[in-house]
Design an enzyme around this catalytic site. Structure first.
Site, short mmCIF file in Angstrom:
data_model
loop_
_atom_site.label_atom_id
_atom_site.label_comp_id
_atom_site.label_asym_id
_atom_site.label_seq_id
_atom_site.Cartn_x
_atom_site.Cartn_y
_atom_site.Cartn_z
N ASP A 1 71.09 65.69 52.93
CA ASP A 1 72.03 66.08 51.87
C ASP A 1 73.27 66.73 52.50
O ASP A 1 74.22 67.06 51.79
CB ASP A 1 71.37 66.96 50.81
CG ASP A 1 70.83 68.26 51.37
OD1 ASP A 1 70.91 68.47 52.59
OD2 ASP A 1 70.32 69.07 50.56
N SER A 2 73.26 66.83 53.83
CA SER A 2 74.49 67.22 54.54
C SER A 2 75.58 66.18 54.31
O SER A 2 76.74 66.41 54.65
CB SER A 2 74.22 67.37 56.05
OG SER A 2 73.59 66.22 56.56
N ASP B 1 66.63 62.97 52.12
CA ASP B 1 66.52 64.35 51.65
C ASP B 1 66.32 64.40 50.13
O ASP B 1 66.98 63.66 49.40
CB ASP B 1 67.81 65.11 51.97
CG ASP B 1 67.58 66.29 52.89
OD1 ASP B 1 66.43 66.75 53.01
OD2 ASP B 1 68.56 66.73 53.51
N LYS C 1 62.29 64.22 52.73
CA LYS C 1 62.27 65.57 53.32
C LYS C 1 62.52 66.57 52.20
O LYS C 1 63.40 66.35 51.36
CB LYS C 1 63.33 65.72 54.41
CG LYS C 1 63.42 67.15 54.96
CD LYS C 1 64.25 67.24 56.22
CE LYS C 1 65.73 67.30 56.01
NZ LYS C 1 66.20 68.45 55.19
N GLU D 1 63.13 70.68 51.38
CA GLU D 1 63.37 72.06 51.82
C GLU D 1 62.48 72.99 51.03
O GLU D 1 62.47 72.92 49.79
CB GLU D 1 64.83 72.47 51.53
CG GLU D 1 65.83 71.95 52.50
CD GLU D 1 67.23 72.52 52.25
OE1 GLU D 1 67.36 73.59 51.65
OE2 GLU D 1 68.18 71.86 52.68
N GLU E 1 64.88 74.86 60.79
CA GLU E 1 66.32 75.01 61.00
C GLU E 1 66.65 76.46 61.32
O GLU E 1 66.25 77.38 60.60
CB GLU E 1 67.07 74.57 59.72
CG GLU E 1 68.57 74.70 59.87
CD GLU E 1 69.36 73.89 58.84
OE1 GLU E 1 68.74 73.24 57.99
OE2 GLU E 1 70.60 73.93 58.91
O1 KIV Z 1 70.78 67.55 55.50
C1 KIV Z 1 70.67 67.62 56.73
O2 KIV Z 1 71.43 67.04 57.49
C2 KIV Z 1 69.59 68.46 57.24
C3 KIV Z 1 69.71 68.93 58.66
C4 KIV Z 1 68.89 70.15 58.86
C5 KIV Z 1 69.34 67.92 59.65
O3 KIV Z 1 68.67 68.74 56.55
#
Ligand code: KIV
Length: 241
Positions: A26-27, A65, A95, A97, A164
């Site tokens: 999500d970056s 993400d 992924k 968080e 992270e």
């Molecule tokens: O969104 C992202 O790029 C991440 C980084 C920690 C790799 O989650």
């Protein structure tokens, strides 16, 4: 080892480099879409960018993400988002968080056949709550919490855990406590694998990068001089010749 990618072109080059996984992070919000944080990134945006990366047909595992707050919503929404990322967009894993509190949701996803990568330590989606970025796992109490989070997520079936900005020495401890691979970003050399944001690796951004980043090339400067050369040649009628 992994790297982020947000479109088919970058996914193509990332895959050729031999990375084990490509993360559609999500970056994308901060690196490509001009947002200040990852919070405004929606599921629709993640679907759009994940599908673009999938069209490059990477050999590397394609991880997408889960955007802001969805994992904390009711389970059906999380399940629906995970299915869309995999079935519509072509992700092979998601992924998420979060901490041990998410373990029950993660367990239900993994038992439904959805591979999940955990993400602990600094959680950028909580930027507004945290008020900034810092290293985690420096105090005894934070170490204890992070270890419990990691073990709970492993127990829930995560196939890997990303940490992270976790204290470098403590990351080594985490890695030895876990059976699944610990993937670090800004967490030192003692993790089992590493990930970086592709724009940072390429020096392709107009904002300062975090101190842990290694810029392998200054692509931004090269892009600027190529564009400037084009503008100069067109204005001076040297291109097209
Ligand atoms: O969104 C992202 O790029 C991440 C980084 C920690 C790799 O989650």
């Amino acid at each position: 080892m992994g790297i982020t990618a947000y479109d088919a072109v970058m996914a193509h080059y990332a895959d050729k480099s031999g990375v084990d996984f490509i993360l559609v992070g999500d970056s994308v919000g901060t690196t490509q879409l001009g947002f200040e944080t990852t919070v405004p990134v929606t599921l629709e945006m993640m679907l759009h960018h994940t599908a673009a990366v999938a069209r490059a047909q990477p050999r590397a595992l394609l991880v997408a993400d889960m955007p802001f707050a969805l994992a904390r919503a009711d389970f059906d929404k999380l399940m629906d988002a995970s299915c869309r990322l995999m079935q519509e967009a072509g992700a092979e894993a998601v992924k998420i968080e979060g901490d041990a509190a998410l373990a029950p949701h993660v367990a239900r996803l993994t038992s439904a056949g959805i591979p999940v990568m955990g993400h602990i330590g600094l959680l950028p989606q909580q930027f507004h709550q945290l008020g900034g970025y810092r290293t985690y796992g420096r105090t005894e109490s934070e170490k204890q919490v992070l270890l419990e989070d990691a073990l709970a997520l492993e127990e829930a079936g995560c196939f890997a855990i990303l940490c992270e900005m976790t204290d470098s020495m403590f990351s080594g401890t985490l890695s030895s406590e876990l059976k699944v691979p610990l993937i670090g970003i800004g967490s030192g050399p003692h993790c089992d694998g590493q990930i970086l944001v592709s724009n940072d690796v390429l020096g392709l951004g107009h904002k300062p990068v975090p101190s842990f980043v290694k810029e392998y090339v200054q692509l931004g400067d090269q892009v600027e001089s190529a564009f400037s050369a084009y503008v100069e040649e067109v204005r001076n009628r040297r291109f097209p010749s």
